[in-house]
Design an enzyme around this catalytic site. Structure first.
Site, PDB file in Angstrom:
ATOM      1  N   GLN A 119       0.834  -1.197   0.000  1.00 17.82           N
ATOM      2  CA  GLN A 119       0.000   0.000   0.000  1.00 17.82           C
ATOM      3  C   GLN A 119       0.870   1.250   0.000  1.00 17.82           C
ATOM      4  O   GLN A 119       0.370   2.352  -0.054  1.00 17.82           O
ATOM      5  CB  GLN A 119      -0.892   0.020   1.243  1.00 17.82           C
ATOM      6  CG  GLN A 119      -1.939  -1.071   1.267  1.00 17.82           C
ATOM      7  CD  GLN A 119      -2.658  -1.159   2.602  1.00 17.82           C
ATOM      8  OE1 GLN A 119      -2.616  -2.172   3.274  1.00 17.82           O
ATOM      9  NE2 GLN A 119      -3.343  -0.090   3.017  1.00 17.82           N
ATOM     10  N   ARG A 143      -5.164   7.207  17.418  1.00 21.44           N
ATOM     11  CA  ARG A 143      -6.462   7.204  16.752  1.00 21.44           C
ATOM     12  C   ARG A 143      -7.524   6.519  17.618  1.00 21.44           C
ATOM     13  O   ARG A 143      -8.699   6.875  17.572  1.00 21.44           O
ATOM     14  CB  ARG A 143      -6.378   6.571  15.358  1.00 21.44           C
ATOM     15  CG  ARG A 143      -7.619   6.777  14.517  1.00 21.44           C
ATOM     16  CD  ARG A 143      -7.441   6.347  13.066  1.00 21.44           C
ATOM     17  NE  ARG A 143      -6.883   7.395  12.224  1.00 21.44           N
ATOM     18  CZ  ARG A 143      -7.609   8.255  11.487  1.00 21.44           C
ATOM     19  NH1 ARG A 143      -8.921   8.201  11.494  1.00 21.44           N
ATOM     20  NH2 ARG A 143      -7.027   9.163  10.751  1.00 21.44           N
ATOM     21  N   GLU A 177     -12.608   2.875   5.594  1.00 16.05           N
ATOM     22  CA  GLU A 177     -12.591   2.367   6.956  1.00 16.05           C
ATOM     23  C   GLU A 177     -13.909   2.508   7.712  1.00 16.05           C
ATOM     24  O   GLU A 177     -14.283   1.603   8.465  1.00 16.05           O
ATOM     25  CB  GLU A 177     -11.498   3.074   7.765  1.00 16.05           C
ATOM     26  CG  GLU A 177     -10.099   2.760   7.287  1.00 16.05           C
ATOM     27  CD  GLU A 177      -9.071   3.750   7.831  1.00 16.05           C
ATOM     28  OE1 GLU A 177      -9.155   4.948   7.489  1.00 16.05           O
ATOM     29  OE2 GLU A 177      -8.215   3.336   8.611  1.00 16.05           O
TER      30      GLU A 177
END
Ligand code: FES
Ligand code: FES
Lengths: 164, 764
Positions: free
Chosen positions: B198, B311, B718
């Site tokens: 990625q 996060r 997500e």
């Protein structure tokens, strides 16, 4: 090496003949020896179904079959169903109904689905879900895969009716 | 226009015929060498003797490398320079690569790797959160703490308080395509690498470091991945570096592909978390004060654990206004695989923490959890109430749409009637119990490391009018390339087929960020738009000049260019511009505006905007066996003004099923020696086709993004993952029907855990 075996098989209608160690795994025969790379390697333990091919009319997982077991066999892989310019009904259904994301499971899925529809041309939703349970997809959540297979079944049945 | 249409995936014709190429399908030169790692068999300790004789003399083996044979440490870390490619004498987890076998075939390398004789001096391994806390084994000096208001005081003075804990497991990515890389040595020592990654720029950076080359001498190409989900953000570095180092040593092409077992044993997974909470609330279940303690196992190396844990903290509020809150986050170092990015990047764990609190409070006040959830929602944004509520980290929640969205979903799925029906069912059936839950998602969009919020593109228009588009994003099935092509087609007024999509290539677009944080189309769509507009404006300027008209009179639509009322095919316009010596190639660049963030203070605006959604799931459990099924799921999800509703709905469906898998069937088990016991699909269960809810309704909340994103769309990779939380909460609801105590159900809610929890609620 001396213990090689003389193997003959038909892959997507093409006769193949070669010497191979009998314990060579069929997925390696297809991918590396014959350059048929549609069937993929996902787990090599017959769980994911990425390597699914049709052997003498049955769905099998090519990662856990020896090439010796396929001696004399008739094999069909995803490449034998259709080409990008002339898609099989199932292939077109997967494209149109978004039955794929990363596409890695797709060749095995469609190859399995083609057998499923031969075994049961008019499956219910539930029969599709359980009939495809040996093929894993990590991306789609299966929703569109089921939709694609049902759409293809409907189309194939309509074509059959029209032909009668 | 090509945007907002449900075009199928651009590679679909190739995928359905088996013609799409992954790394493992790329034809190789005949002399290509293949690699496999030999892995450590203990979780922590020293290698006292390493006998590789049998490995070296195994059939097909060309050479075997230990750490000391490498040109330097060949570090693989994306962050802290703490991941040597090979362990050397010091082993830090069971599964760590110790040596590298180079052989003439993949299977020869793998077979030989099993033949090493290794003597170990084991040391105590730190495996669990409790062990890490006892040993104070952690990253950073101490816990990270963010707070707002006076949480302790608010809890003490609240009418009610309760405490609890939830443990949630990690998750294996199980991308169907395992990790793979190929290195092709070039002229003058340069290196070309194909990697299933990625993050091609990071692979380029790490390979250049290992080979002592400037980044400019390394080119990395990624056409597609067979799934990524975050697992290919940093974990592909080791394979690419290995291939490049051996290619440099031998002058031959080199390929490496992890066998599935090795992939499980070597690579990082989602972080598991334990979250402890103390909450003060009123009679209606409104939260007045809240304290969270997050504990997470980061594994042996830092990797991306700090931003992941950040996060999680950033999503400790999910959709709820928390006036007084304190969040303490412990990032623990353990002798296990180095936990890494996974879809949601800590967000799901943080969000599950607060959803558990809401569920627990609702049980305590005896109300429907949905009622308690909405009572705690952020105030709706309105022009009448300009004083916008802020998140615990100080970002104003200006775009809060969950009141309307939740109401709409609740109506669509008949929540109220089904709540009654579930209660009736449970009253009538002593053994089979049902549960229902509706949970919201608010997920922040942008990289929290602000400088990553940039993207580049390179667009060429050829003299025959064909268009080639390149950008820094990678394709892993999410449909990014198609969305970006739709943008390019729209800018030039061309049909989608006119746009040629190409592999991601570090030689075309440099300094790219990982395709992660759901940012792919937000960032790359904007960069491509900028490049296309530059070329379009040049063509328009030239044609206007020729026709002596205003630039505004040049229009691009339906494959044609009209100049002051005269129309010509786009190809003709391109040809004229070329002959007029107009440059038909341009880069494009985009950086996300408005974001600014201080992660130490926990203050600022880390996100450009929030993506929203809600899910309602109904489940059934067998109270004798713990077996369970999802009966029905309804999801309403906010993708802004969708660039491609079909691809977006696909992301929602796939994300939900993956999220539900995380919380139900997917269990990672390490034994006391630190060996991952669930290291193959035989024991690690991702959802199968038969696990999908029989009734599954997904729709999009179709309203434009408040922020000026690409065609006002929203990121969608997500956020839908967290709709899986509705399943865990529904299971908890079903268990709650069996006894008086609160079912503090941990995840994954396997049948065993459900049975254990049933026992607990019954023992009043
Ligand atoms: S690779 Fe054969 S079943 Fe997974
Ligand atoms: S589409 Fe990726 S695994 Fe099925």
């Amino acid at each position: 090496m001396s213990n090689k075996m003389h193997i003959k098989m038909t892959v997507n209608g093409k006769a193949e003949e070669f010497l191979a160690e009998p314990r060579e795994l069929l997925i390696y025969t297809l991918r590396e020896r014959l350059n048929v790379t549609g069937p993929h390697i996902g787990c090599e333990t017959s769980h994911c179904g990425a390597c699914t091919v049709t052997l003498n009319g049955k769905s099998v997982k090519a990662c856990t079959l020896f090439v010796a077991q396929a001696d004399g066999a008739e094999l069909t892989t995803i490449e034998g169903l259709g080409t990008p310019d002339s898609l099989h009904v199932l292939q077109e259904a997967f494209r149109e109904h978004h039955g794929l994301q990363c596409g890695y499971c797709t060749p095995g899925m469609i190859t399995r689905a083609s057998k499923l529809l031969e075994e049961n041309p008019t499956p219910t939703e539930e029969e599709v879900r359980f009939g495809m349970a040996g093929n894993m997809c990590r991306c789609t959540g299966y929703q569109n895969i089921v939709k694609s297979i049902l759409a293809a079944a409907a189309e194939m049945n309509a074509a059959k009716e029209a032909a009668q | 226009m090509s945007v907002s249409k449900p075009h199928p995936h651009d590679s679909a014709p190739l995928h359905v015929t088996g013609a799409a190429r992954y790394i493992d399908d790329i034809p190789l030169p005949a002399n290509t060498l293949h690699l496999a790692f030999g892995l450590a068999e203990i979780a922590h300790g020293r290698i006292s003797a390493l006998d590789l004789g049998a490995v070296r003399s195994a059939p097909g083996v060309v050479m075997v490398l230990e750490a000391k044979d490498l040109p330097g440490d060949c570090d693989c870390s994306p962050s802290n320079h703490d991941e040597p490619l090979l362990s050397g004498a010091h082993v830090q987890y069971l599964g760590q690569p110790v040596f590298l076998v180079v052989a003439t075939s993949h299977l020869a390398a793998r077979k030989a790797a099993r033949l090493a004789k290794v003597d170990y001096q084991p040391r105590d391994a730190i495996l669990t959160i409790e062990e890490a806390l006892a040993a104070d084994s952690r990253f950073e000096d101490g816990p990270r703490i963010w707070e707002r208001g006076e949480a302790g005081e608010a809890i003490d003075t609240a009418p009610h308080r309760l405490e609890g804990r939830i443990e949630m497991g990690g998750q294996e990515h199980f991308y169907l395509e395992g990790h793979a890389a190929i290195a092709l040595p070039q002229d003058g020592g340069d290196m070309v690498v194909h990697s299933s990654t990625q993050h091609p720029t990071e692979v380029q950076h790490k390979v250049a470091h290992a080979l002592h080359l400037p980044m400019s001498a390394v080119r990395v190409e990624t056409r597609r991945m067979g799934g990524g989900f975050g697992g290919k953000e940093s974990q592909g570095n080791a394979l690419a570096i290995s291939c490049a180092v051996v290619a440099r040593m031998t002058g031959k092409p080199v390929k490496m592909r992890y066998d599935r077992d090795d992939d499980f044993m070597i690579t990082g997974k989602r972080h598991d978390f334990r979250i402890d909470y103390t909450v003060g609330y009123d009679d209606d279940g409104r939260i007045l004060g809240l304290e969270f303690q997050h504990f997470t196992r980061c594994g042996w190396a830092q990797d991306l654990s700090l931003p992941v844990a950040d996060r999680a903290m950033l999503h400790a509020d999910n959709a709820y206004w928390l006036p007084h809150i304190r969040i303490e986050s412990h990032r623990l170092r353990t002798n296990t695989q180095s936990a890494t990015a996974y879809r949601g990047f800590g967000g799901p764990q943080g969000m599950l923490g607060i959803e558990r609190v809401l569920d627990h409070v609702a049980h305590a006040v005896g109300r429907d959890p949905l009622q308690v959830r909405t009572a705690n929602y952020y105030a709706p944004a309105s022009d009448a109430a300009p004083a916008v509520q802020t998140t615990p980290y100080g970002q104003p929640v200006q775009d809060f749409i969950l009141h309307d969205l939740t109401a709409k979903l609740a109506a669509q799925c008949n929540y109220a009637e089904r709540r009654k029906a579930v209660a009736e069912w449970n009253a009538a059936n002593p053994l089979i119990k049902r549960g229902l839950a509706l949970t919201p998602v608010k997920f922040g969009i942008s990289f929290t490391l602000t400088h990553l919020n940039q993207a580049g593109a390179l667009v060429h228009v050829y003299q025959d009018g064909s268009v080639r588009v390149n950008h820094g994003g990678t394709e892993m099935g999410q449909g990014l390339f198609q969305k970006v092509a739709q943008v390019a087609a729209a800018r030039f007024g061309l049909p989608l087929e006119a746009i040629q999509i190409t592999a991601t290539d570090t030689a075309k677009v440099p300094n790219t960020s990982a395709t992660a944080a759901s940012s792919g189309s937000d960032l790359n769509g904007m960069a491509v738009k900028a490049a296309c507009d530059t070329i379009r404006d040049r063509i328009a300027g030239f044609l206007a000049d020729q026709a002596q008209c205003a630039i505004a009179e040049v229009q691009f639509a339906d494959g044609m260019v009209s100049v002051a009322g005269q129309s010509m095919p786009f190809a003709e316009a391109a040809k004229r511009a070329y002959e007029g010596r107009v440059s038909l190639s341009s880069t494009g660049f985009y950086k996300t505006p408005h974001v600014a963030w201080d992660r130490i203070a926990g203050q600022g605006r880390p996100f450009l905007y929030f993506a929203y959604g809600a899910a309602c799931s109904e489940v059934v459990i067998d109270t004798l066996t713990g077996e369970n099924r999802i009966l029905r799921t309804d999801i309403l999800h906010d993708a802004g003004a969708s660039l491609n509703p079909a691809l977006d709905i696909g992301q929602v469906e796939g994300g939900f099923v993956q999220g539900a898998g995380w919380l139900t069937t997917e269990e990672l088990v390490w034994d006391r020696a630190g060996r991952l016991r669930t290291h193959a699909p035989s024991t690690y269960k991702i959802p199968a086709c038969s696990d999908r809810p029989p009734v599954f309704n997904v729709s999009l909340w179709d309203a434009p993004n408040r922020e000026d994103t690409i065609y006002r769309s929203k990121a969608v990779g997500e956020p839908p993952f967290m709709h899986g939380i509705s399943v865990l909460m529904a299971l908890s609801d079903a268990i709650a029907a069996c006894g008086g105590l609160y079912p503090a159900l941990n995840a994954p809610a396997t049948p065993e855990r459900i049975l254990t929890t049933l026992d607990q609620v019954r023992h009043v």
